[in-house]
Design an enzyme around this catalytic site. Structure first.
Site, short mmCIF file in Angstrom:
data_model
loop_
_atom_site.label_atom_id
_atom_site.label_comp_id
_atom_site.label_asym_id
_atom_site.label_seq_id
_atom_site.Cartn_x
_atom_site.Cartn_y
_atom_site.Cartn_z
N HIS A 1 30.72 51.24 54.53
CA HIS A 1 30.33 52.44 53.81
C HIS A 1 31.30 53.59 54.06
O HIS A 1 31.54 54.42 53.20
CB HIS A 1 28.90 52.86 54.20
N GLU B 1 39.44 31.23 35.56
CA GLU B 1 40.09 31.23 36.87
C GLU B 1 40.33 29.80 37.38
O GLU B 1 40.79 29.61 38.50
CB GLU B 1 39.30 32.06 37.88
N ASP C 1 41.91 33.72 41.81
CA ASP C 1 41.63 32.29 41.94
C ASP C 1 42.56 31.45 41.07
O ASP C 1 42.98 30.38 41.48
CB ASP C 1 40.16 32.01 41.55
N CYS D 1 40.71 40.68 35.47
CA CYS D 1 40.10 41.46 36.54
C CYS D 1 40.60 41.04 37.92
O CYS D 1 40.12 41.52 38.93
CB CYS D 1 38.58 41.39 36.47
C1 PEP Z 1 39.57 36.51 40.71
O1 PEP Z 1 39.42 35.36 41.15
O2 PEP Z 1 40.65 36.94 40.27
C2 PEP Z 1 38.46 37.47 40.73
C3 PEP Z 1 38.55 38.64 40.14
O3 PEP Z 1 37.33 37.13 41.42
P1 PEP Z 1 37.20 37.14 43.01
O4 PEP Z 1 38.41 37.86 43.58
O5 PEP Z 1 35.93 37.85 43.32
O6 PEP Z 1 37.17 35.69 43.34
MG MG Z 2 37.47 34.51 41.52
#
Ligand code: PEP
Ligand code: MG
Length: 581
Positions: free
Chosen positions: A191, A433, A457, A504
């Site tokens: 936090h 991914e 990933d 993302c």
């Molecule tokens: C990814 O795999 O790029 C992703 C955004 O998910 P995480 O990092 O939570 O696995």
């Molecule tokens: Mg991921």
């Protein structure tokens, strides 16, 4: 001069003077009480809880004036911990059965809570130990009639160096005077880290023994961007950081001026820039950095509570809060992505020989449909509070996706039958991914409304390189021609079915990657909110024609080293400041 590497918890550079914060150490008295004194001990406990509650309510009131949900949310969580009936029951049991004085009973009970949390492999849960300690310290202070040292009346600008900074220290500290934070303990999802980001104070945590190396008043540099802290810098280093700082400040002002402008290339292509969040408290910072929405809410960070699964109601509250605070901008909530590197604490789940390729994420959800159903119900109910999109992680092929969609529809029908109110047109999307999903993107695109590429990933699975293993980190290369070809396949597959593609993974917030992703045709970039202004600046400075030309050139190249060198040169030439970083 001494240099330390810690965890970059909140970006920015600051040079200043150390304020060595030694939180008052309260010695916990230990003695035996007689059976006749038990009732009195329990009453002392109840009185101290009420007093502590009053303090927290006062603290919340003083914060509510300034209006932040981050801060008040944390105080609410502390009030909940304080009022946890199980905590009170265990403390009172100790007093009654072991005839411990109440301070000792509190100390021992909290210690066992903390030990359980510390054993967790989940960083988020581990860091909740600071919150529990914080509440216990307040309670102990009230039992011993001691008030805590506060950081709210500092007479000059300082950089706080402490073993740990508890959330209530961070909440009450004088934000005008605290210019930076460096602590031995803590990590990215604590936090304190979240608050530092919300207050935009550069912070490096997890430095392990910085407190053993500093004195009050020492000169110190905190580089929250790279996670570096330097004590008593020599002249040359100091000058180089002063230059960096000037650049950073100039850049910050320039970038933040872009907040109200769209992320639009010179030749008019509009891109959406969204934010990734881990906890609901981050939405303020998302809005203040001009995000077009939330592109990834990693719901698993919230989902598992210490010792118990989050209920439908807990989840409904959190999702609703995020949706309501986003001013009707879209919020993409990803369903539980546990397993792999995100373990569930206190269970034997996921103890497999190959967890990254094992029972994780959507595979887990589809065998623990009770847990998945609870989450989908909470999401559906929360959908009336804003603009929700739901995203399923780790989809590997069309059969799996069909099964997930069937289950989602089954839960939806149940909710309809119960007469629950929810948005009947929530856009559903998937994360791409897994390489098999990337290669069949055109097929999967017919089934959903959007894709979001999880490069963290995708790169791991494409190059067969564990994303968390330092020894093979040199192979983890976003510009590997194999990765670039997959990205192109995904984007072309999605566009052939007219659905948009987001990204993302961390690659989306990397300034060196921005023009390539543009040239490949990416529609939405989702990243930590801090990175949004910088990526917006890059997008606004180039044209699609330039970006496509860059992509054309690198697709002719044979190795990532060659591509990397070329892209760095291309970007450094156009964005001078990148060279200095
Ligand atoms: C990814 O795999 O790029 C992703 C955004 O998910 P995480 O990092 O939570 O696995
Ligand atoms: Mg991921």
């Amino acid at each position: 001069m001494k240099k330390f590497q810690g965890i970059s918890a909140s970006q920015g550079i600051v040079i200043g003077k150390v304020f060595f914060y030694l939180d008052e150490y309260l010695r916990v008295p230990e003695y035996e009480v007689s059976p006749e004194e038990v009732e009195n001990e329990i009453e002392r406990f109840d009185v101290a809880v009420l007093k502590t509650r009053d303090e927290l309510v006062q603290l919340k009131k003083s914060l509510t004036k300034d209006g932040g949900i981050t801060e008040t949310g944390i105080v609410d969580a502390h009030i909940m911990m304080l009022e946890d009936p199980e905590l009170a029951r265990q403390i009172k049991k100790r007093v009654k059965e072991e005839l411990n004085n109440v301070e000792w009973a509190l100390h021992e009970t909290v210690k066992s809570y903390i030990e359980i949390l510390k054993m967790s492999s989940d960083e988020y849960l581990k860091e909740r130990t600071y919150d529990i300690r914080d509440v216990a310290k307040r309670l102990l202070g009230n039992l011993l009639y001691k008030s805590r040292i506060s950081l709210n009346s500092l007479s000059e600008e300082v950089i706080i160096v402490a073993h740990e900074l508890l959330p209530s220290d961070a909440l009450t500290m004088d934000k005008r005077m605290v210019k930076g934070i460096a602590t031995d303990a803590g990590g990215k999802t604590s936090h304190t880290a979240i608050l530092a980001r919300a207050f935009e104070i550069p912070a490096v945590l997890g430095l392990s023994h910085i407190t053993a190396e500093v004195r009050n008043g020492d000169q110190i540099i905190v580089d929250g961007t790279s996670g570096i802290v330097i004590i008593k810098p020599d002249q040359e280093v100091l000058e180089s950081y002063e230059r960096k700082l000037k650049q950073w400040q100039k850049k910050e002002v320039e970038f933040l001026n872009l907040n109200m402008l769209a992320a639009e290339t010179r030749d008019g292509k509009k891109i959406l820039l969204k934010a990734n969040i881990e906890v609901p408290e981050e939405t303020e910072s998302v809005l203040s950095h001009g995000a077009d929405g939330i592109g990834l809410y990693r719901s698993e960070f919230f989902f598992i509570q210490p010792g118990k699964l989050a209920t439908e109601e807990d989840q409904y509250q959190a999702y609703s809060r995020v949706l309501a605070s986003m001013e009707n901008k879209s919020v993409t909530i990803r369903t539980i992505d546990l397993g792999g590197d995100k373990m569930m604490p206190g269970t034997a789940y996921f103890q497999e020989s190959n967890p990254i390729l094992g029972w994780r994420s959507i595979r887990f959800c589809m065998t623990r449909k009770d847990i998945f159903r609870t989450q989908i119900r909470a999401l559906l109910r929360a959908s009336v509070h804003g603009n929700l999109r739901i995203m399923f992680p780790m989809i590997s092929g069309v059969e799996e996706l069909d099964q997930v969609l069937d289950f989602y529809n089954e839960v939806r029908t149940e909710c309809d039958d119960e007469g629950l109110k929810f948005d009947h047109n929530i856009p559903l999307g998937i994360m791409i991914e897994v390489p098999s999903a990337a290669l069949t993107a055109d097929i999967l695109a017919r089934k959903v409304k959007f894709f979001s590429i999880g490069t963290n990933d995708l790169i791991q699975y494409t190059i067969a390189v564990d994303r968390g293993n330092e020894r093979v980190a040199y192979l983890y290369e976003p510009l590997h021609p194999g990765v670039l070809r997959l990205l192109r396949t995904i984007i072309e597959g999605a566009h052939s079915e007219s659905i948009p593609v987001a990204m993302c993974g961390e690659m989306a917030g990397d300034p060196y990657m921005a023009v390539i992703l543009l040239g490949l045709g990416l529609d939405v970039f989702s990243m930590s909110s801090f990175s949004i202004p910088e990526i917006k600046n890059i997008i606004r400075s180039v044209s699609m024609a330039q970006a496509e030309e860059l992509v054309g050139t690198i697709f002719e190249m044979k190795s990532y080293k060659e591509i990397d060198r070329f892209v760095k040169g291309w970007m450094n030439e156009r964005f001078e400041y990148l060279k200095q970083q």
